[in-house]
Design a protein around this motif. Structure first.
Motif, PDB file in Angstrom:
ATOM      1  N   PRO A  12       1.038  -1.363  -0.198  1.00 19.76           N
ATOM      2  CA  PRO A  12       0.207  -0.093  -0.156  1.00 19.76           C
ATOM      3  C   PRO A  12       0.665   0.704  -0.364  1.00 19.76           C
ATOM      4  O   PRO A  12       1.932   1.461   0.480  1.00 19.76           O
ATOM      5  N   ILE A  13       0.235   2.401  -0.347  1.00 21.69           N
ATOM      6  CA  ILE A  13       0.642   3.580   0.161  1.00 21.69           C
ATOM      7  C   ILE A  13       1.362   3.553   1.347  1.00 21.69           C
ATOM      8  O   ILE A  13       0.515   3.610   2.391  1.00 21.69           O
ATOM      9  N   HIS A  14       2.275   4.013   1.642  1.00 21.95           N
ATOM     10  CA  HIS A  14       2.779   4.464   3.080  1.00 21.95           C
ATOM     11  C   HIS A  14       3.416   5.606   3.406  1.00 21.95           C
ATOM     12  O   HIS A  14       3.403   7.129   2.443  1.00 21.95           O
ATOM     13  N   THR A  15       3.505   6.238   4.563  1.00 20.88           N
ATOM     14  CA  THR A  15       4.066   7.429   5.502  1.00 20.88           C
ATOM     15  C   THR A  15       5.647   7.505   4.398  1.00 20.88           C
ATOM     16  O   THR A  15       5.743   9.003   3.805  1.00 20.88           O
ATOM     17  N   GLY A  16       6.455   7.192   3.725  1.00 18.85           N
ATOM     18  CA  GLY A  16       7.710   7.850   3.450  1.00 18.85           C
ATOM     19  C   GLY A  16       7.186   7.881   1.512  1.00 18.85           C
ATOM     20  O   GLY A  16       7.834   8.413   1.666  1.00 18.85           O
ATOM     21  N   HIS A  17       6.581   7.480   1.051  1.00 17.29           N
ATOM     22  CA  HIS A  17       5.819   8.076   0.488  1.00 17.29           C
ATOM     23  C   HIS A  17       5.415   9.632   0.132  1.00 17.29           C
ATOM     24  O   HIS A  17       5.651  10.696  -0.762  1.00 17.29           O
ATOM     25  N   LEU A  18       4.747   9.818   1.061  1.00 10.33           N
ATOM     26  CA  LEU A  18       3.898  10.869   1.411  1.00 10.33           C
ATOM     27  C   LEU A  18       4.850  12.266   1.818  1.00 10.33           C
ATOM     28  O   LEU A  18       4.907  13.229   0.960  1.00 10.33           O
ATOM     29  N   ILE A  19       6.048  11.775   2.704  1.00 12.51           N
ATOM     30  CA  ILE A  19       6.621  12.373   3.073  1.00 12.51           C
ATOM     31  C   ILE A  19       7.870  12.979   1.814  1.00 12.51           C
ATOM     32  O   ILE A  19       8.194  13.968   1.237  1.00 12.51           O
ATOM     33  N   LEU A 128      11.948  13.702 -11.602  1.00 16.49           N
ATOM     34  CA  LEU A 128      13.105  15.126 -10.567  1.00 16.49           C
ATOM     35  C   LEU A 128      13.471  13.349  -9.845  1.00 16.49           C
ATOM     36  O   LEU A 128      12.991  12.825  -9.091  1.00 16.49           O
ATOM     37  N   VAL A 129      15.233  13.497  -9.259  1.00 15.62           N
ATOM     38  CA  VAL A 129      15.340  11.836  -9.056  1.00 15.62           C
ATOM     39  C   VAL A 129      15.584  12.469  -6.971  1.00 15.62           C
ATOM     40  O   VAL A 129      16.104  13.463  -6.263  1.00 15.62           O
ATOM     41  N   TYR A 130      14.905  11.124  -5.891  1.00 16.50           N
ATOM     42  CA  TYR A 130      15.142  12.072  -4.701  1.00 16.50           C
ATOM     43  C   TYR A 130      16.386  10.889  -4.430  1.00 16.50           C
ATOM     44  O   TYR A 130      15.746   9.574  -4.993  1.00 16.50           O
ATOM     45  N   PRO A 131      16.946  10.459  -3.164  1.00 17.00           N
ATOM     46  CA  PRO A 131      17.669   9.756  -2.617  1.00 17.00           C
ATOM     47  C   PRO A 131      16.609   8.271  -2.324  1.00 17.00           C
ATOM     48  O   PRO A 131      15.878   8.608  -2.021  1.00 17.00           O
ATOM     49  N   ARG A 132      17.904   7.738  -2.752  1.00 18.31           N
ATOM     50  CA  ARG A 132      17.475   5.821  -1.973  1.00 18.31           C
ATOM     51  C   ARG A 132      18.205   5.591  -1.278  1.00 18.31           C
ATOM     52  O   ARG A 132      19.788   5.439  -1.552  1.00 18.31           O
ATOM     53  N   PRO A 133      17.865   4.195  -0.397  1.00 21.54           N
ATOM     54  CA  PRO A 133      19.696   4.026   0.704  1.00 21.54           C
ATOM     55  C   PRO A 133      19.961   2.752  -0.358  1.00 21.54           C
ATOM     56  O   PRO A 133      19.475   2.129  -1.301  1.00 21.54           O
ATOM     57  N   ASN A 134      21.379   2.508   0.027  1.00 23.57           N
ATOM     58  CA  ASN A 134      21.879   1.611  -0.688  1.00 23.57           C
ATOM     59  C   ASN A 134      21.642   1.675  -2.310  1.00 23.57           C
ATOM     60  O   ASN A 134      21.984   0.480  -3.251  1.00 23.57           O
ATOM     61  N   VAL A 135      22.175   2.953  -3.030  1.00 26.73           N
ATOM     62  CA  VAL A 135      22.107   3.022  -4.808  1.00 26.73           C
ATOM     63  C   VAL A 135      23.340   3.372  -5.067  1.00 26.73           C
ATOM     64  O   VAL A 135      24.281   4.318  -4.380  1.00 26.73           O
ATOM     65  N   LEU A 157      16.435  10.450   3.517  1.00 23.36           N
ATOM     66  CA  LEU A 157      16.940   8.854   2.996  1.00 23.36           C
ATOM     67  C   LEU A 157      15.503   8.323   3.618  1.00 23.36           C
ATOM     68  O   LEU A 157      16.075   7.408   5.098  1.00 23.36           O
ATOM     69  N   LEU A 158      14.664   7.379   3.151  1.00 32.88           N
ATOM     70  CA  LEU A 158      13.783   6.642   3.816  1.00 32.88           C
ATOM     71  C   LEU A 158      14.119   5.581   3.611  1.00 32.88           C
ATOM     72  O   LEU A 158      13.200   4.828   1.969  1.00 32.88           O
ATOM     73  N   ASP A 159      14.089   4.540   4.526  1.00 34.32           N
ATOM     74  CA  ASP A 159      13.615   2.932   3.564  1.00 34.32           C
ATOM     75  C   ASP A 159      13.339   2.545   4.400  1.00 34.32           C
ATOM     76  O   ASP A 159      12.464   1.063   5.128  1.00 34.32           O
ATOM     77  N   ILE A 160      11.358   2.359   4.211  1.00 34.68           N
ATOM     78  CA  ILE A 160      10.125   2.251   4.323  1.00 34.68           C
ATOM     79  C   ILE A 160       9.535   1.396   3.626  1.00 34.68           C
ATOM     80  O   ILE A 160       9.135   2.358   2.023  1.00 34.68           O
ATOM     81  N   THR A 163       7.090  -4.412   0.607  1.00 37.26           N
ATOM     82  CA  THR A 163       6.436  -5.443   1.798  1.00 37.26           C
ATOM     83  C   THR A 163       6.680  -6.088   2.996  1.00 37.26           C
ATOM     84  O   THR A 163       6.404  -7.056   3.082  1.00 37.26           O
ATOM     85  N   PHE A 164       7.234  -4.528   3.681  1.00 36.03           N
ATOM     86  CA  PHE A 164       7.895  -5.101   4.575  1.00 36.03           C
ATOM     87  C   PHE A 164       6.495  -4.722   5.981  1.00 36.03           C
ATOM     88  O   PHE A 164       5.714  -5.909   6.831  1.00 36.03           O
ATOM     89  N   ILE A 165       5.323  -3.771   4.859  1.00 33.38           N
ATOM     90  CA  ILE A 165       4.249  -3.807   5.519  1.00 33.38           C
ATOM     91  C   ILE A 165       3.501  -4.442   5.857  1.00 33.38           C
ATOM     92  O   ILE A 165       2.749  -5.175   6.096  1.00 33.38           O
ATOM     93  N   ARG A 166       3.757  -5.294   4.210  1.00 29.89           N
ATOM     94  CA  ARG A 166       1.729  -6.846   4.007  1.00 29.89           C
ATOM     95  C   ARG A 166       2.451  -7.576   4.617  1.00 29.89           C
ATOM     96  O   ARG A 166       1.948  -8.592   5.295  1.00 29.89           O
ATOM     97  N   ARG A 167       3.822  -7.535   5.096  1.00 28.49           N
ATOM     98  CA  ARG A 167       4.220  -9.460   6.131  1.00 28.49           C
ATOM     99  C   ARG A 167       4.427  -8.800   7.447  1.00 28.49           C
ATOM    100  O   ARG A 167       3.625  -9.647   8.071  1.00 28.49           O
TER     101      ARG A 167
END
Length: 194
Positions: A12-19, A128-135, A157-160, A163-167
């Motif tokens: 689903p959509i999560h707070t990381g997407h919104l931030i 427009l590119v935003y940072p992601r972890p471990n790229v 730098l958000l790593d939400i 997959t984690f939410i569904r699990r």
């Protein structure tokens, strides 16, 4: 209007997407960000996806109190899987008064060259590119990394992960703070992801 298009499954959509959407909107001086819900991403397995109506509804609930963010179902009436180049053509034709930009995580740059008509997208659309972890920057092709239409945008730098939410939901763990309260209530009321 200057509109940022944030494509995704939002499963689903999560707070990381919104931030990210809110920060990128401000950093890039966009009027709005549209969450373009993709019924079927060509790079993802369809069976792992909740139906698009539920995913769209969760996006609508997540953004309903913020005029600067909007849910977009443009791909629902288009052939599947969804290709960004086709959606951009459709939105540019439907909303010629708007100036569209793509919002992408830096992880997407590593395989952007494999997208359908990637060169056409980069020629006609700012990204427009935003940072992601471990790229790994070295995995991004030079013609993409150095393209004049690609602009890096500062963002936390958000790593939400969805997959984690569904699990977590399948394990009957709380997802409070990971998703907006209205999204959490929608998931619970419809017994989604169990």
């Amino acid at each position: 209007m200057k509109v940022g298009l944030f494509f995704g499954s939002f499963n689903p959509i999560h707070t990381g997407h919104l931030i990210v959407a809110n920060v990128v909107r401000q950093q890039a001086a966009l009027d709005q960000v549209w969450f373009v819900v993709s019924p079927q991403n060509p790079f993802k397995k369809q069976k792992a996806l909740l139906n698009e109506i539920d995913r769209l509804r969760m996006v609508e609930l997540a953004v309903e109190d913020n005029f600067d963010l909007r849910a977009c179902n443009a791909e629902f009436s288009m052939p599947k899987p969804s290709y960004t180049v086709n959606t951009l053509a459709y939105l540019n034709e439907r909303y010629p008064q708007h100036q569209f930009s793509l919002i992408l995580g830096s992880d997407n740059l590593t395989h952007l060259h494999r997208w359908k008509n990637a060169k056409e997208i980069l020629t006609h659309t700012s990204v427009l590119v935003y940072p992601r972890p471990n790229v790994a920057e070295e995995k991004i092709k030079d013609e993409i990394r150095n393209h004049p239409n690609i602009k890096k945008v500062e963002s936390p730098l958000l790593d939400i992960s969805a997959t984690f939410i569904r699990r977590s939901i399948r394990s009957r763990l709380s997802v409070k703070y990971l998703v907006p309260d209205l999204v959490k209530e929608y998931i619970q009321s419809r017994k989604l992801y169990l």
